[in-house]
Design an enzyme around this catalytic site. Structure first.
Site, PDB file in Angstrom:
ATOM      1  N   TYR A  18       0.823  -1.222   0.000  1.00  0.00           N
ATOM      2  CA  TYR A  18       0.000   0.000   0.000  1.00  0.00           C
ATOM      3  C   TYR A  18       0.858   1.274   0.000  1.00  0.00           C
ATOM      4  O   TYR A  18       0.771   2.102  -0.916  1.00  0.00           O
ATOM      5  CB  TYR A  18      -0.920  -0.058   1.228  1.00  0.00           C
ATOM      6  CG  TYR A  18      -1.657   1.196   1.599  1.00  0.00           C
ATOM      7  CD1 TYR A  18      -2.363   1.948   0.650  1.00  0.00           C
ATOM      8  CD2 TYR A  18      -1.689   1.625   2.938  1.00  0.00           C
ATOM      9  CE1 TYR A  18      -3.068   3.084   1.025  1.00  0.00           C
ATOM     10  CE2 TYR A  18      -2.402   2.753   3.317  1.00  0.00           C
ATOM     11  CZ  TYR A  18      -3.082   3.481   2.362  1.00  0.00           C
ATOM     12  OH  TYR A  18      -3.781   4.601   2.742  1.00  0.00           O
ATOM     13  N   ILE A  19       1.717   1.417   0.999  1.00  0.00           N
ATOM     14  CA  ILE A  19       2.474   2.672   1.099  1.00  0.00           C
ATOM     15  C   ILE A  19       3.588   2.707   0.057  1.00  0.00           C
ATOM     16  O   ILE A  19       3.758   3.700  -0.668  1.00  0.00           O
ATOM     17  CB  ILE A  19       3.016   2.863   2.536  1.00  0.00           C
ATOM     18  CG1 ILE A  19       1.817   2.994   3.503  1.00  0.00           C
ATOM     19  CG2 ILE A  19       3.904   4.097   2.626  1.00  0.00           C
ATOM     20  CD1 ILE A  19       2.171   3.106   4.957  1.00  0.00           C
ATOM     21  N   ASN A  98      11.658 -10.788  10.360  1.00  0.00           N
ATOM     22  CA  ASN A  98      11.373 -10.058   9.116  1.00  0.00           C
ATOM     23  C   ASN A  98      11.725  -8.574   9.227  1.00  0.00           C
ATOM     24  O   ASN A  98      12.376  -8.016   8.347  1.00  0.00           O
ATOM     25  CB  ASN A  98       9.894 -10.207   8.746  1.00  0.00           C
ATOM     26  CG  ASN A  98       9.609  -9.640   7.369  1.00  0.00           C
ATOM     27  OD1 ASN A  98      10.241 -10.018   6.399  1.00  0.00           O
ATOM     28  ND2 ASN A  98       8.678  -8.704   7.289  1.00  0.00           N
ATOM     29  N   THR A 123       7.533   4.237  12.609  1.00  0.00           N
ATOM     30  CA  THR A 123       6.137   4.317  13.072  1.00  0.00           C
ATOM     31  C   THR A 123       6.007   5.060  14.396  1.00  0.00           C
ATOM     32  O   THR A 123       6.940   5.035  15.226  1.00  0.00           O
ATOM     33  CB  THR A 123       5.583   2.879  13.255  1.00  0.00           C
ATOM     34  OG1 THR A 123       4.345   2.936  13.960  1.00  0.00           O
ATOM     35  CG2 THR A 123       6.516   1.997  14.041  1.00  0.00           C
ATOM     36  N   TYR A 147       6.129  -5.257  17.471  1.00  0.00           N
ATOM     37  CA  TYR A 147       6.181  -4.473  16.231  1.00  0.00           C
ATOM     38  C   TYR A 147       6.909  -3.135  16.483  1.00  0.00           C
ATOM     39  O   TYR A 147       7.850  -2.782  15.775  1.00  0.00           O
ATOM     40  CB  TYR A 147       4.753  -4.235  15.716  1.00  0.00           C
ATOM     41  CG  TYR A 147       4.682  -3.212  14.613  1.00  0.00           C
ATOM     42  CD1 TYR A 147       5.218  -3.489  13.352  1.00  0.00           C
ATOM     43  CD2 TYR A 147       4.106  -1.956  14.839  1.00  0.00           C
ATOM     44  CE1 TYR A 147       5.164  -2.537  12.345  1.00  0.00           C
ATOM     45  CE2 TYR A 147       4.053  -1.011  13.830  1.00  0.00           C
ATOM     46  CZ  TYR A 147       4.584  -1.298  12.591  1.00  0.00           C
ATOM     47  OH  TYR A 147       4.545  -0.343  11.599  1.00  0.00           O
ATOM     48  N   PHE A 175       2.090   8.275  11.453  1.00  0.00           N
ATOM     49  CA  PHE A 175       0.866   8.079  12.234  1.00  0.00           C
ATOM     50  C   PHE A 175      -0.055   7.219  11.343  1.00  0.00           C
ATOM     51  O   PHE A 175       0.434   6.299  10.702  1.00  0.00           O
ATOM     52  CB  PHE A 175       0.334   9.442  12.721  1.00  0.00           C
ATOM     53  CG  PHE A 175       1.185   9.921  13.874  1.00  0.00           C
ATOM     54  CD1 PHE A 175       2.487  10.383  13.663  1.00  0.00           C
ATOM     55  CD2 PHE A 175       0.758   9.799  15.175  1.00  0.00           C
ATOM     56  CE1 PHE A 175       3.313  10.725  14.731  1.00  0.00           C
ATOM     57  CE2 PHE A 175       1.584  10.146  16.252  1.00  0.00           C
ATOM     58  CZ  PHE A 175       2.860  10.605  16.024  1.00  0.00           C
ATOM     59  N   ASN A 176      -1.355   7.455  11.267  1.00  0.00           N
ATOM     60  CA  ASN A 176      -2.231   6.491  10.564  1.00  0.00           C
ATOM     61  C   ASN A 176      -2.335   6.787   9.076  1.00  0.00           C
ATOM     62  O   ASN A 176      -3.075   7.705   8.683  1.00  0.00           O
ATOM     63  CB  ASN A 176      -3.617   6.504  11.200  1.00  0.00           C
ATOM     64  CG  ASN A 176      -3.619   5.851  12.566  1.00  0.00           C
ATOM     65  OD1 ASN A 176      -2.863   6.245  13.439  1.00  0.00           O
ATOM     66  ND2 ASN A 176      -4.433   4.846  12.733  1.00  0.00           N
ATOM     67  N   ILE A 213     -16.896  -0.767  16.794  1.00  0.00           N
ATOM     68  CA  ILE A 213     -16.158   0.327  17.452  1.00  0.00           C
ATOM     69  C   ILE A 213     -15.439  -0.271  18.650  1.00  0.00           C
ATOM     70  O   ILE A 213     -16.088  -0.729  19.605  1.00  0.00           O
ATOM     71  CB  ILE A 213     -17.118   1.442  17.926  1.00  0.00           C
ATOM     72  CG1 ILE A 213     -17.936   1.956  16.743  1.00  0.00           C
ATOM     73  CG2 ILE A 213     -16.344   2.561  18.591  1.00  0.00           C
ATOM     74  CD1 ILE A 213     -19.016   2.954  17.159  1.00  0.00           C
ATOM     75  N   ARG A 227      -7.223   9.336  16.456  1.00  0.00           N
ATOM     76  CA  ARG A 227      -6.012   9.067  15.679  1.00  0.00           C
ATOM     77  C   ARG A 227      -5.748  10.198  14.686  1.00  0.00           C
ATOM     78  O   ARG A 227      -6.657  10.932  14.301  1.00  0.00           O
ATOM     79  CB  ARG A 227      -6.153   7.753  14.878  1.00  0.00           C
ATOM     80  CG  ARG A 227      -6.237   6.495  15.728  1.00  0.00           C
ATOM     81  CD  ARG A 227      -4.898   6.183  16.374  1.00  0.00           C
ATOM     82  NE  ARG A 227      -4.945   5.004  17.231  1.00  0.00           N
ATOM     83  CZ  ARG A 227      -5.286   5.019  18.529  1.00  0.00           C
ATOM     84  NH1 ARG A 227      -5.626   6.159  19.120  1.00  0.00           N
ATOM     85  NH2 ARG A 227      -5.278   3.912  19.234  1.00  0.00           N
TER      86      ARG A 227
HETATM   87  N1  UDP Z   1     -10.852   0.584  15.125  1.00  0.00           N
HETATM   88  C1  UDP Z   1     -12.183   0.261  15.401  1.00  0.00           C
HETATM   89  N2  UDP Z   1     -12.766  -0.736  14.679  1.00  0.00           N
HETATM   90  C2  UDP Z   1     -12.103  -1.441  13.716  1.00  0.00           C
HETATM   91  C3  UDP Z   1     -10.756  -1.107  13.432  1.00  0.00           C
HETATM   92  C4  UDP Z   1     -10.156  -0.091  14.159  1.00  0.00           C
HETATM   93  O1  UDP Z   1     -12.799   0.870  16.264  1.00  0.00           O
HETATM   94  O2  UDP Z   1     -12.707  -2.351  13.130  1.00  0.00           O
HETATM   95  C5  UDP Z   1     -10.200   1.657  15.866  1.00  0.00           C
HETATM   96  C6  UDP Z   1      -8.934   1.243  16.603  1.00  0.00           C
HETATM   97  O3  UDP Z   1      -9.233   0.779  17.885  1.00  0.00           O
HETATM   98  C7  UDP Z   1      -8.141   2.559  16.604  1.00  0.00           C
HETATM   99  C8  UDP Z   1      -8.581   3.263  15.324  1.00  0.00           C
HETATM  100  O4  UDP Z   1      -9.803   2.626  14.931  1.00  0.00           O
HETATM  101  O5  UDP Z   1      -8.527   3.351  17.690  1.00  0.00           O
HETATM  102  C9  UDP Z   1      -7.592   3.122  14.194  1.00  0.00           C
HETATM  103  O6  UDP Z   1      -7.250   1.740  14.065  1.00  0.00           O
HETATM  104  P1  UDP Z   1      -6.408   1.176  12.858  1.00  0.00           P
HETATM  105  O7  UDP Z   1      -6.336  -0.306  13.036  1.00  0.00           O
HETATM  106  O8  UDP Z   1      -6.963   1.689  11.572  1.00  0.00           O
HETATM  107  O9  UDP Z   1      -4.980   1.839  13.042  1.00  0.00           O
HETATM  108  P2  UDP Z   1      -3.967   1.836  14.298  1.00  0.00           P
HETATM  109  O10 UDP Z   1      -4.294   3.087  15.069  1.00  0.00           O
HETATM  110  O11 UDP Z   1      -4.187   0.585  15.077  1.00  0.00           O
HETATM  111  O12 UDP Z   1      -2.633   1.909  13.661  1.00  0.00           O
END
Ligand code: UDP
Length: 342
Positions: A18-19, A98, A123, A147, A175-176, A213, A227
């Site tokens: 992806y990235i 890895n 990260t 990780y 970040f995300n 959620i 996030r």
């Molecule tokens: N999250 C959620 N439901 C999902 C997937 C993620 O509520 O099905 C929440 C997760 O707990 C976090 C945010 O969404 O607070 C972002 O999660 P993601 O896995 O996308 O990225 P991360 O922050 O883990 O790198």
């Protein structure tokens, strides 16, 4: 030595993911010749739409040597890593071998061939639970997962190697990452998918019944996690700028990459409803292990030193690009299924 027609090529390890694929596009449209090296464990050959594709595995050091013998590589970008935090807790060996050992193989070969410029994909997970928001690069690094530990180990190794062997590197702490190429040529496609935005869009498109959620009683204004979502094209632009910074003699360094704005899970779901026009059923679930309530980064250092700034600060724009890709990709999958029956 190589007799390849170009004299200055960038090796993108993990460029079918992806990235990495978005970085490959960004470098290519800015005049760089690229080689993507990928074992396709999580990437897709169809994502390598620019440059040259070479299949290979960082676990096999001779695979790496062959690439350096074949092409006149001047710099490397390293994206090949496993990224599932939960899996890294269950199977740390998989992650350390890895993400750490294989990266060491790569750098060993770089040094053998006197290639000393590296952009490394790190990260915000290297910070662990934040003590203050926004997180700056000087925030203590106390990862809470294998990780995050593995990424921090590589950062430490790079720092030592830069002093001992004059390796020049930039580590970018994401970040995300979110969104997709605005031209819809590539986008987010993980298997399994665990990320919030693609899962929400799966629910919008009817591929999943709902979005779960993870936790609604966090100490945040609406009780859900916050996030910092950074558009993947902005990430790609930061990599281009990091490469140019090193090419121009910049010192080895670490930079955060976020857009500086935090959005809660509920806000992301609500914005996705607006963008898609779909109802998107949301279901409350228990917290996911290891999720800090708030992760928002300061990218002022990247803004000041790399002269980078995000172009997609608005969550709506991020989701629009993700949605356009998601619909196209869904149609592609459907067509592939139809073709299989013809
Ligand atoms: N999250 C959620 N439901 C999902 C997937 C993620 O509520 O099905 C929440 C997760 O707990 C976090 C945010 O969404 O607070 C972002 O999660 P993601 O896995 O996308 O990225 P991360 O922050 O883990 O790198």
């Amino acid at each position: 030595m190589s007799n390849y027609q170009y004299s200055n090529m960038i090796l993108i390890i993990g460029g079918a993911g992806y990235i990495g694929a978005h970085i490959n596009k960004q470098l290519s449209i800015n005049g760089y010749e690229t080689i993507v090296f990928d074992n396709l464990s999580y990437g897709y050959e169809s994502f390598v739409k620019w440059g040259i594709f070479e299949y290979g595995d960082l676990g096999n050091i001779n695979d790496i040597r062959k690439i350096f013998q074949k092409y006149p590589i001047t710099a490397v970008m390293q994206f090949a890593a496993f990224t599932y935090v939960g899996e890294s807790i269950k199977d740390p060996q998989k992650y350390y071998i890895n993400n750490v050992c294989n990266t060491l193989n790569l750098i060993k070969v770089m040094l053998e061939f006197n290639v000393k410029t590296l952009v490394f994909s790190s990260t915000c997970a290297t910070y662990g639970n934040p003590m203050e928001i926004p997180i700056t690069e000087t925030h203590p690094q106390n990862p809470i997962s294998p990780y995050g530990h593995g990424k921090l180990m590589v950062e430490t190794i790079l720092s030592d190697y830069s002093k001992a062997y004059n390796l020049k590197y930039v580590s970018l702490r994401y970040f995300n990452a979110a969104g997709a190429d605005p031209d819809c040529e590539i986008g987010e496609l993980h298997n399994p998918e665990t990320h919030l935005i693609p899962l929400i869009l799966d629910a919008a498109i009817g591929k999943r019944d709902n979005i779960k959620i993870f936790g609604t009683d966090y100490k945040t204004p609406d009780g859900t996690c916050i996030r910092d979502y950074i558009h993947v094209t902005d990430l790609a632009d930061a990599h281009l700028k990091a490469l140019q910074y090193l090419e121009n003699g910049g010192e080895s360094d670490n930079f955060n990459l976020g857009n500086g704005n935090g959005f809660s899970v509920l806000e992301v779901i609500e914005k996705s409803r607006e963008v898609t026009g779909e109802e998107i059923v949301a279901v409350e679930e228990k917290k996911r292990q290891g999720d800090p309530p708030i992760l928002v980064g300061s990218s002022n250092k990247a803004r000041n030193i790399l002269k980078w700034k995000p172009n997609y600060e608005d969550l709506q724009e991020i989701i629009v690009t993700a949605w356009n890709w998601h619909k196209k990709n869904m149609n592609l999958s459907k067509n592939m299924i139809i073709m299989a029956y013809i």
